[in-house]
Write a protein that holds these residues in place. Structure first.
Motif, PDB file in Angstrom:
ATOM      1  N   UNK A 116      19.517 -60.231 -37.698  1.00  5.17           N
ATOM      2  CA  UNK A 116      18.188 -60.154 -37.104  1.00  5.17           C
ATOM      3  C   UNK A 116      18.220 -59.552 -35.713  1.00  5.17           C
ATOM      4  N   UNK A 117      19.218 -59.940 -34.924  1.00  6.17           N
ATOM      5  CA  UNK A 117      19.359 -59.392 -33.570  1.00  6.17           C
ATOM      6  C   UNK A 117      19.658 -57.895 -33.624  1.00  6.17           C
ATOM      7  N   UNK A 118      20.540 -57.489 -34.523  1.00  2.00           N
ATOM      8  CA  UNK A 118      20.872 -56.071 -34.661  1.00  2.00           C
ATOM      9  C   UNK A 118      19.660 -55.262 -35.128  1.00  2.00           C
ATOM     10  N   UNK A 119      18.841 -55.855 -36.003  1.00  2.00           N
ATOM     11  CA  UNK A 119      17.627 -55.171 -36.459  1.00  2.00           C
ATOM     12  C   UNK A 119      16.664 -54.973 -35.292  1.00  2.00           C
ATOM     13  N   UNK A 120      16.522 -55.982 -34.441  1.00  2.00           N
ATOM     14  CA  UNK A 120      15.631 -55.856 -33.280  1.00  2.00           C
ATOM     15  C   UNK A 120      16.143 -54.761 -32.333  1.00  2.00           C
ATOM     16  N   UNK A 121      17.440 -54.728 -32.105  1.00  2.00           N
ATOM     17  CA  UNK A 121      18.007 -53.691 -31.232  1.00  2.00           C
ATOM     18  C   UNK A 121      17.800 -52.308 -31.822  1.00  2.00           C
ATOM     19  N   UNK A 122      17.931 -52.203 -33.152  1.00  2.00           N
ATOM     20  CA  UNK A 122      17.748 -50.904 -33.812  1.00  2.00           C
ATOM     21  C   UNK A 122      16.311 -50.418 -33.652  1.00  2.00           C
ATOM     22  N   UNK A 123      15.352 -51.326 -33.772  1.00  2.00           N
ATOM     23  CA  UNK A 123      13.944 -50.951 -33.594  1.00  2.00           C
ATOM     24  C   UNK A 123      13.687 -50.535 -32.152  1.00  2.00           C
ATOM     25  N   UNK A 124      14.207 -51.310 -31.222  1.00  2.00           N
ATOM     26  CA  UNK A 124      13.968 -51.024 -29.795  1.00  2.00           C
ATOM     27  C   UNK A 124      14.566 -49.685 -29.374  1.00  2.00           C
ATOM     28  N   UNK A 125      15.666 -49.295 -30.016  1.00  2.00           N
ATOM     29  CA  UNK A 125      16.317 -48.031 -29.662  1.00  2.00           C
ATOM     30  C   UNK A 125      15.912 -46.879 -30.577  1.00  2.00           C
ATOM     31  N   UNK A 126      15.008 -47.158 -31.518  1.00  2.00           N
ATOM     32  CA  UNK A 126      14.530 -46.092 -32.403  1.00  2.00           C
ATOM     33  C   UNK A 126      15.538 -45.648 -33.448  1.00  2.00           C
TER      34      UNK A 126
END
Length: 226
Positions: A116-126
Protein backbone atom coordinates in the motif's frame (compact mmCIF):
# COMPACT_ATOMS: atom_id res chain seq x y z
CA UNK A 1 10.40 -45.72 -20.90
CA UNK A 2 6.78 -45.14 -21.87
CA UNK A 3 6.13 -43.34 -18.60
CA UNK A 4 9.22 -41.19 -19.11
CA UNK A 5 8.04 -40.25 -22.61
CA UNK A 6 4.61 -39.25 -21.31
CA UNK A 7 6.23 -37.13 -18.58
CA UNK A 8 8.41 -35.45 -21.19
CA UNK A 9 5.42 -34.62 -23.35
CA UNK A 10 3.56 -33.15 -20.39
CA UNK A 11 6.58 -31.05 -19.38
CA UNK A 12 6.97 -29.72 -22.92
CA UNK A 13 3.29 -28.95 -23.20
CA UNK A 14 3.18 -27.19 -19.83
CA UNK A 15 6.23 -25.04 -20.57
CA UNK A 16 4.95 -24.13 -24.02
CA UNK A 17 1.48 -23.32 -22.68
CA UNK A 18 2.96 -20.94 -20.10
CA UNK A 19 5.18 -19.31 -22.73
CA UNK A 20 2.38 -18.79 -25.28
CA UNK A 21 0.01 -17.62 -22.54
CA UNK A 22 2.57 -15.06 -21.32
CA UNK A 23 3.17 -13.83 -24.87
CA UNK A 24 -0.58 -13.28 -25.34
CA UNK A 25 -0.96 -11.49 -22.01
CA UNK A 26 2.05 -9.28 -22.76
CA UNK A 27 0.51 -8.21 -26.06
CA UNK A 28 3.04 -9.98 -28.29
CA UNK A 29 0.06 -11.56 -30.03
CA UNK A 30 -2.81 -9.11 -30.53
CA UNK A 31 -6.56 -9.77 -30.31
CA UNK A 32 -7.71 -11.33 -33.57
CA UNK A 33 -4.18 -12.27 -34.64
CA UNK A 34 -3.75 -15.73 -36.13
CA UNK A 35 -1.57 -18.17 -34.21
CA UNK A 36 0.28 -20.06 -36.93
CA UNK A 37 1.33 -23.50 -35.76
CA UNK A 38 4.57 -23.57 -37.76
CA UNK A 39 5.68 -20.25 -36.28
CA UNK A 40 4.80 -21.32 -32.75
CA UNK A 41 6.70 -24.59 -33.19
CA UNK A 42 9.80 -22.71 -34.32
CA UNK A 43 9.58 -20.06 -31.63
CA UNK A 44 8.84 -22.29 -28.65
CA UNK A 45 10.74 -25.39 -29.74
CA UNK A 46 8.02 -28.01 -29.23
CA UNK A 47 6.22 -30.48 -31.45
CA UNK A 48 3.11 -29.85 -33.51
CA UNK A 49 1.26 -32.27 -31.22
CA UNK A 50 2.21 -30.23 -28.15
CA UNK A 51 1.34 -26.92 -29.81
CA UNK A 52 -2.12 -28.20 -30.69
CA UNK A 53 -2.64 -29.29 -27.08
CA UNK A 54 -1.45 -25.86 -25.90
CA UNK A 55 -3.92 -24.08 -28.17
CA UNK A 56 -6.74 -26.30 -26.93
CA UNK A 57 -5.80 -25.52 -23.32
CA UNK A 58 -5.71 -21.78 -24.01
CA UNK A 59 -9.05 -22.01 -25.80
CA UNK A 60 -10.41 -23.53 -22.60
CA UNK A 61 -9.11 -20.49 -20.70
CA UNK A 62 -10.83 -18.14 -23.11
CA UNK A 63 -7.60 -16.71 -24.51
CA UNK A 64 -7.71 -18.43 -27.90
CA UNK A 65 -10.40 -19.29 -30.45
CA UNK A 66 -10.02 -22.30 -32.73
CA UNK A 67 -11.94 -22.24 -36.02
CA UNK A 68 -12.28 -25.23 -38.26
CA UNK A 69 -10.28 -24.80 -41.48
CA UNK A 70 -9.00 -21.40 -40.26
CA UNK A 71 -6.85 -22.41 -37.33
CA UNK A 72 -6.40 -20.54 -34.05
CA UNK A 73 -6.40 -16.85 -33.21
CA UNK A 74 -6.19 -14.71 -30.10
CA UNK A 75 -9.73 -14.21 -28.87
CA UNK A 76 -11.21 -10.73 -28.93
CA UNK A 77 -13.12 -9.85 -25.75
CA UNK A 78 -15.90 -7.34 -26.36
CA UNK A 79 -16.56 -4.51 -23.93
CA UNK A 80 -19.92 -6.05 -23.00
CA UNK A 81 -18.23 -9.34 -22.14
CA UNK A 82 -15.50 -7.49 -20.27
CA UNK A 83 -18.16 -5.95 -18.04
CA UNK A 84 -19.85 -9.33 -17.45
CA UNK A 85 -16.55 -10.99 -16.56
CA UNK A 86 -15.68 -8.15 -14.19
CA UNK A 87 -19.08 -8.54 -12.48
CA UNK A 88 -18.26 -12.20 -11.80
CA UNK A 89 -14.81 -11.20 -10.54
CA UNK A 90 -16.43 -8.74 -8.15
CA UNK A 91 -18.29 -11.55 -6.39
CA UNK A 92 -15.33 -13.93 -6.31
CA UNK A 93 -12.77 -11.37 -5.19
CA UNK A 94 -15.14 -10.12 -2.51
CA UNK A 95 -15.32 -13.68 -1.18
CA UNK A 96 -11.53 -13.97 -1.29
CA UNK A 97 -11.02 -10.66 0.56
CA UNK A 98 -13.42 -11.77 3.29
CA UNK A 99 -11.56 -15.05 3.73
CA UNK A 100 -8.20 -13.26 3.72
CA UNK A 101 -9.41 -11.14 6.64
CA UNK A 102 -10.02 -14.29 8.68
CA UNK A 103 -6.63 -15.84 7.88
CA UNK A 104 -4.13 -12.99 7.66
CA UNK A 105 -1.01 -13.21 9.84
CA UNK A 106 0.90 -10.24 11.24
CA UNK A 107 3.68 -10.84 8.74
CA UNK A 108 1.21 -10.86 5.85
CA UNK A 109 -0.51 -7.75 7.21
CA UNK A 110 2.86 -5.98 7.21
CA UNK A 111 3.42 -7.02 3.59
CA UNK A 112 0.03 -5.61 2.65
CA UNK A 113 0.96 -2.34 4.36
CA UNK A 114 4.24 -2.23 2.46
CA UNK A 115 2.52 -2.71 -0.90
CA UNK A 116 0.00 0.00 0.00
CA UNK A 117 2.82 2.40 0.83
CA UNK A 118 4.62 1.62 -2.44
CA UNK A 119 1.36 2.17 -4.36
CA UNK A 120 0.94 5.59 -2.74
CA UNK A 121 4.52 6.54 -3.61
CA UNK A 122 3.99 5.37 -7.20
CA UNK A 123 0.90 7.58 -7.54
CA UNK A 124 2.63 10.58 -5.98
CA UNK A 125 5.57 10.24 -8.37
CA UNK A 126 3.43 9.53 -11.43
CA UNK A 127 4.85 6.03 -11.93
CA UNK A 128 1.60 4.53 -13.17
CA UNK A 129 3.11 1.46 -14.81
CA UNK A 130 4.69 0.61 -11.48
CA UNK A 131 1.35 1.24 -9.82
CA UNK A 132 -0.25 -1.27 -12.21
CA UNK A 133 2.38 -3.88 -11.29
CA UNK A 134 1.83 -3.25 -7.57
CA UNK A 135 -1.92 -3.53 -8.10
CA UNK A 136 -1.45 -7.02 -9.52
CA UNK A 137 0.90 -7.90 -6.65
CA UNK A 138 -1.62 -6.74 -4.05
CA UNK A 139 -4.50 -8.75 -5.47
CA UNK A 140 -2.23 -11.78 -5.80
CA UNK A 141 -1.15 -11.51 -2.17
CA UNK A 142 -4.77 -11.26 -1.01
CA UNK A 143 -5.59 -14.43 -2.93
CA UNK A 144 -2.56 -16.17 -1.43
CA UNK A 145 -3.59 -15.15 2.09
CA UNK A 146 -7.16 -16.37 1.53
CA UNK A 147 -6.01 -19.76 0.27
CA UNK A 148 -9.34 -20.38 -1.49
CA UNK A 149 -8.13 -22.67 -4.26
CA UNK A 150 -11.34 -22.84 -6.28
CA UNK A 151 -11.90 -19.08 -6.25
CA UNK A 152 -8.22 -18.52 -7.05
CA UNK A 153 -8.41 -20.81 -10.08
CA UNK A 154 -11.57 -19.16 -11.39
CA UNK A 155 -10.23 -15.65 -10.83
CA UNK A 156 -7.00 -16.57 -12.61
CA UNK A 157 -8.92 -17.65 -15.70
CA UNK A 158 -11.07 -14.51 -15.68
CA UNK A 159 -8.15 -12.16 -15.10
CA UNK A 160 -6.19 -13.77 -17.93
CA UNK A 161 -8.94 -12.81 -20.38
CA UNK A 162 -8.88 -9.21 -19.15
CA UNK A 163 -5.17 -8.68 -18.55
CA UNK A 164 -4.69 -6.13 -21.33
CA UNK A 165 -7.85 -4.26 -20.35
CA UNK A 166 -6.80 -4.06 -16.70
CA UNK A 167 -3.44 -2.62 -17.69
CA UNK A 168 -5.05 -0.02 -19.94
CA UNK A 169 -7.51 0.97 -17.20
CA UNK A 170 -4.68 1.58 -14.75
CA UNK A 171 -3.19 4.10 -17.21
CA UNK A 172 -6.40 6.11 -17.70
CA UNK A 173 -5.91 9.72 -16.53
CA UNK A 174 -6.88 10.03 -12.87
CA UNK A 175 -7.68 6.34 -12.40
CA UNK A 176 -4.78 5.51 -10.01
CA UNK A 177 -5.72 8.45 -7.79
CA UNK A 178 -9.26 7.05 -7.56
CA UNK A 179 -8.31 3.42 -6.98
CA UNK A 180 -5.53 4.09 -4.44
CA UNK A 181 -7.85 4.92 -1.50
CA UNK A 182 -10.01 1.95 -2.49
CA UNK A 183 -7.01 -0.35 -2.20
CA UNK A 184 -6.01 1.25 1.09
CA UNK A 185 -9.52 0.57 2.42
CA UNK A 186 -9.21 -3.10 1.42
CA UNK A 187 -5.81 -3.37 3.13
CA UNK A 188 -7.12 -1.75 6.31
CA UNK A 189 -10.12 -4.09 6.49
CA UNK A 190 -7.99 -7.21 6.05
CA UNK A 191 -5.46 -5.94 8.57
CA UNK A 192 -8.31 -5.31 11.06
CA UNK A 193 -9.57 -8.85 10.39
CA UNK A 194 -13.00 -7.56 9.44
CA UNK A 195 -14.36 -9.94 6.76
CA UNK A 196 -17.59 -8.01 6.10
CA UNK A 197 -15.76 -4.74 5.54
CA UNK A 198 -13.05 -6.47 3.47
CA UNK A 199 -15.68 -7.98 1.18
CA UNK A 200 -17.56 -4.68 0.91
CA UNK A 201 -14.35 -2.76 0.18
CA UNK A 202 -13.30 -5.19 -2.54
CA UNK A 203 -16.73 -5.25 -4.15
CA UNK A 204 -16.92 -1.44 -4.10
CA UNK A 205 -13.48 -1.25 -5.71
CA UNK A 206 -14.35 -3.60 -8.56
CA UNK A 207 -17.78 -1.96 -8.95
CA UNK A 208 -15.94 1.28 -9.65
CA UNK A 209 -13.98 -0.51 -12.40
CA UNK A 210 -17.28 -1.62 -13.93
CA UNK A 211 -18.54 1.97 -13.88
CA UNK A 212 -15.44 3.12 -15.75
CA UNK A 213 -15.94 0.39 -18.33
CA UNK A 214 -19.53 1.47 -18.82
CA UNK A 215 -18.50 5.06 -19.49
CA UNK A 216 -16.11 3.78 -22.16
CA UNK A 217 -19.09 2.26 -23.95
CA UNK A 218 -20.83 5.61 -24.29
CA UNK A 219 -20.83 7.42 -27.65
CA UNK A 220 -17.81 9.63 -28.05
CA UNK A 221 -15.98 8.03 -25.15
CA UNK A 222 -13.19 6.74 -27.36
CA UNK A 223 -13.37 3.23 -26.00
CA UNK A 224 -11.13 1.89 -28.77
CA UNK A 225 -9.77 -1.60 -28.20
CA UNK A 226 -10.80 -1.70 -24.54
Amino acid sequence: MAAENVAGVRTGQSGARDAVRTAILNGEFLPGERLVEAQLIERFGVSRFNIRLVLQDLAGEGLVEIHRNRGAQVRKVSLAETIEITQVRMVLEGLVAAQAATRVTEEQASELDEIGLLMRRAVESGEFRRYSDLNQRLHGLIRAIAGHLTADRLIGTLRAQLARHQFMLSLLPGRPQVSLPQHERIIAAIRERDPKEAEAAMRDHIASVIEVLRTLDEPGSGSGPL
